[in-house]
Design an enzyme around this catalytic site. Structure first.
Site, PDB file in Angstrom:
ATOM      1  N   GLU A   1      12.003  -3.729  11.600  1.00 22.66           N
ATOM      2  CA  GLU A   1      11.503  -2.591  10.835  1.00 22.66           C
ATOM      3  C   GLU A   1      10.245  -2.058  11.523  1.00 22.66           C
ATOM      4  OE1 GLU A   1       9.828  -3.380   6.825  1.00 22.66           O
ATOM      5  OE2 GLU A   1      11.211  -1.820   6.172  1.00 22.66           O
TER       6      GLU A   1
ATOM      7  N   GLU B   1      -5.458  -4.093  -0.455  1.00 22.59           N
ATOM      8  CA  GLU B   1      -6.847  -3.626  -0.421  1.00 22.59           C
ATOM      9  C   GLU B   1      -6.987  -2.242   0.215  1.00 22.59           C
ATOM     10  OE1 GLU B   1      -5.611  -6.310   0.962  1.00 22.59           O
ATOM     11  OE2 GLU B   1      -6.170  -6.468   3.090  1.00 22.59           O
TER      12      GLU B   1
ATOM     13  N   TRP C   1       0.811  -1.223   0.000  1.00 24.53           N
ATOM     14  CA  TRP C   1       0.000   0.000   0.000  1.00 24.53           C
ATOM     15  C   TRP C   1       0.844   1.271   0.000  1.00 24.53           C
ATOM     16  CZ3 TRP C   1       1.810   2.668   4.048  1.00 24.53           C
ATOM     17  CH2 TRP C   1       2.438   1.929   5.071  1.00 24.53           C
TER      18      TRP C   1
ATOM     19  N   LYS D   1      -1.759  -8.067  -7.961  1.00 28.57           N
ATOM     20  CA  LYS D   1      -2.595  -8.049  -6.756  1.00 28.57           C
ATOM     21  C   LYS D   1      -2.229  -6.827  -5.937  1.00 28.57           C
ATOM     22  CE  LYS D   1      -2.608  -9.224  -2.622  1.00 28.57           C
ATOM     23  NZ  LYS D   1      -3.336  -8.096  -1.990  1.00 28.57           N
TER      24      LYS D   1
ATOM     25  N   GLY E   1      15.896  -8.939   0.422  1.00 31.42           N
ATOM     26  CA  GLY E   1      15.315  -9.337  -0.850  1.00 31.42           C
ATOM     27  C   GLY E   1      16.165 -10.219  -1.713  1.00 31.42           C
TER      28      GLY E   1
ATOM     29  N   SER F   1       6.574  -7.229   3.237  1.00 32.04           N
ATOM     30  CA  SER F   1       7.299  -7.623   4.443  1.00 32.04           C
ATOM     31  C   SER F   1       8.197  -8.837   4.179  1.00 32.04           C
ATOM     32  CB  SER F   1       6.313  -7.950   5.560  1.00 32.04           C
ATOM     33  OG  SER F   1       5.509  -9.053   5.194  1.00 32.04           O
TER      34      SER F   1
ATOM     35  N   CYS G   1      10.573   1.349   2.523  1.00 31.94           N
ATOM     36  CA  CYS G   1      11.478   0.235   2.795  1.00 31.94           C
ATOM     37  C   CYS G   1      12.908   0.719   2.951  1.00 31.94           C
ATOM     38  CB  CYS G   1      11.376  -0.797   1.693  1.00 31.94           C
ATOM     39  SG  CYS G   1      11.414  -0.063   0.053  1.00 31.94           S
TER      40      CYS G   1
END
Ligand code: NAI
Ligand code: MG
Length: 530
Positions: free
Chosen positions: A416, A209, A182, A206, A489, A260, A315
């Site tokens: 974080e 929401e 988001w 995706k 990552g 995350s 991030c």
């Protein structure tokens, strides 16, 4: 910050009287937003409420998708890919379509900034400069890559003819999934959709929401500008069901994810069933090292920009400040003074410096982590509470916070927060500073503040992070790769090689030694992708 040669103020976080960033105080009416699947709007039985994090008010509703909607979108993507309606176009044609979409995003930048900020709380200054402002240039970068990428190259060394001829061919993977958070849905979505479409893939996105609106708008624009049905769909629904179905769907060949670290691990696991390509852009705990020769006027502004921009919900935020023990009091004193002057309030007001955090749950998590640090012996130098903001009582707010006396073994230094919380640690020597900086599961971004650029650069080489900034922060450049070491990552996004992660690599080797040479050479004319 240089963004494609365009100068963006180093500090859109601070300073109200710049150019007019969007129109202030606009309100978003409560509109229902369907999903966008296979070239059309698709509604669902259930709905989500979309809330403004500044006030807690419902500003819209969103169709709540199910596993069946994912399956429909993936099937449409698979079909469109197999039919070659997009993959079969020349790279130049795909580039032209992406360029037109980028042009539309540039023209709509003010609307996109308001749209994104209305649901994720980004201040209008920041949303205009970053959340919406990066969209067009970054998509244009992928349009340019579509035109220049070496989809096919001959690797034979002269003299030709030889006994064989060899090509390296990069082909689209097929159906790619993009799972987006988001905080920067439009830009982080484009980091995945852009290279996927440039390379000829079909894509199912995706969205989160809580902040679906700008990517739904992008899908509409893309459709209007000639992206065929099925090639770009946008769905929403519960992550553990709808997101998980997408990440594990047997017809999906690649998953690009930002979010995350916990969910990133799950994406890897879900993708392993059919051995998918995966790129992950996960959390961070960015160390900012202030050297004893730093220009403190510059560093103080930059440290706050690095940590407080978007209330720390980035991030790559610089959330671990490493200062020389002898200089700590002066640096902290200056930071506290500047933090006290930051204006919290209506994100739609161009004078606002800091907006809300995404949810009450995220606020409470940040407050909890601050409390745990205090329990462990740290001190709150400024902030640490919920601000009093008349008219915004229903929102999710937390004061910009500086915590001193933090040691690297404390939870606050290792997890974080995703809130406006700066943890201050001290060091005695450069070696110790580098050691503390690298003592983290994460390795997304780091920074060094110094007047001595050689010294700063040498320290930068020793830091285990995908991006290292010297005397700046948040300098994300679409010409440079972005991503993390360690548990921040896997793989890199943007940069010059961004299409590599959205292509399969083929070595085509043709033996010439026993064939009629003329015939073979006729077969080897460059294909449409050359
Ligand atoms: P998240 O990782 O839960 O969500 C990111 C995306 O993954 C969303 O679209 C979500 O619906 C989806 N998702 C969730 N569970 C899934 C599953 N099992 N399978 C497939 N997809 C799934 O992140 P969230 O809840 O927004 O934030 C939690 C923390 O994650 C934050 O506090 C922050 O530390 C970190 N985060 C990092 C971001 C970054 O930019 N790297 C962005 C957002 C969050
Ligand atoms: Mg979650």
């Amino acid at each position: 910050m240089a963004e494609n040669g365009r100068q963006v103020s180093l500090l859109p976080l601070v300073g109200p009287e710049g150019p007019a960033y969007g129109r202030a105080m606009s309100t978003v009416s409560v509109t229902h937003h369907p999903l966008f699947v296979d070239g059309r709007h698709v509604d669902t039985a259930e709905r989500y409420d979309l809330r403004d994090p500044a006030t807690g008010e419902v500003v819209g509703t969103l169709a709540k998708g199910t596993v069946a909607d994912v399956d429909t979108a993936v099937e449409a993507a698979r079909r469109s890919f197999a039919a070659g309606v997009w993959a079969g176009r020349t790279p130049a044609e795909r580039s032209a379509v992406l360029s037109r979409i980028a042009g539309r995003l540039a023209a709509e930048v003010d609307d996109l900034a308001r749209l994104e900020g209305s649901v994720n709380g980004a201040t209008i200054r920041q949303a205009t400069a970053f959340h919406a402002g990066f969209a067009a240039p970054h998509l244009q970068h992928f349009a340019d890559l579509a035109a220049s990428y070496a989809f096919e190259r001959v690797i034979d060394t002269p003299p030709v003819p030889t006994l064989s001829t060899n090509r390296i061919i990069r082909e689209p993977i097929g159906v790619c999934a993009a799972i987006v958070p988001w905080n920067f849905p439009l830009v982080l979505g484009i980091w995945k959709i852009g290279p996927a479409l440039a390379a000829g893939n079909s894509v199912v996105v995706k969205v989160d929401e809580r902040a679906p609106l700008t990517l739904l708008r992008l899908a509409e624009i893309a459709h209007e500008e000639g992206v065929p049905d099925g090639v770009l769909s946008v769905v929403a629904g519960p992550g553990p069901e709808v997101g998980a179905r997408l990440a594990s769907h047997p017809d999906v060949g690649k998953v690009g994810f930002t979010g995350s670290t916990v969910v990133g691990r799950e994406i890897m696991r879900l993708g392993s069933g059919t051995v998918k390509h995966v790129t992950l852009e996960l959390g961070g705990k960015g160390p900012a090292i202030v050297l004893d020769d730093a220009d403190l006027d510059m560093a103080v502004e930059g440290i706050l920009f690095g940590c407080m921009l978007f209330s720390g919900q980035m991030c790559e935020s610089g959330t671990r400040l490493l200062v020389p023990a002898a200089g700590r009091d002066e640096i902290v004193g200056r930071l506290v003074e500047r933090v006290r002057a930051l204006r919290l309030g209506d994100p739609r007001d161009p004078a606002t410096d800091v907006g809300p955090v995404i949810s009450v749950a995220q606020r409470d998590r940040a407050l909890h982590l601050i409390g745990r640090a205090v329990d462990a012996g740290a001190t709150v130098a400024v902030g640490g509470g919920i601000p009093e903001l008349p008219g915004f009582e229903g929102g999710s707010w937390i004061e910009p916070t500086i915590v001193t006396g933090v040691t690297n073994d404390m939870e606050l230094a290792q997890v974080e927060v995703f809130g406006p919380v700066l943890a201050v640690l001290t060091y005695e020597s450069e070696d110790e500073a580098v050691g503390i900086a690298n003592d983290s599961d994460f390795g997304l971004a780091a920074g060094v503040w110094s007047r001595d650029l050689r010294r700063a650069g040498e320290i930068g080489r020793r830091l285990r992070a995908g991006t290292v900034w010297v005397n700046t922060w948040h300098g994300v450049d679409n010409n440079a790769p972005f991503g993390g070491y360690g548990q921040s990552g896997v793989g890199r996004e943007i940069g010059p090689d961004a299409l590599d992660a959205y292509t399969e690599t083929k070595h085509l080797h043709v033996d010439l030694s026993r064939s009629a040479g003329e015939q073979i050479f006729a077969l080897l004319q460059p294909g449409p992708g050359a």
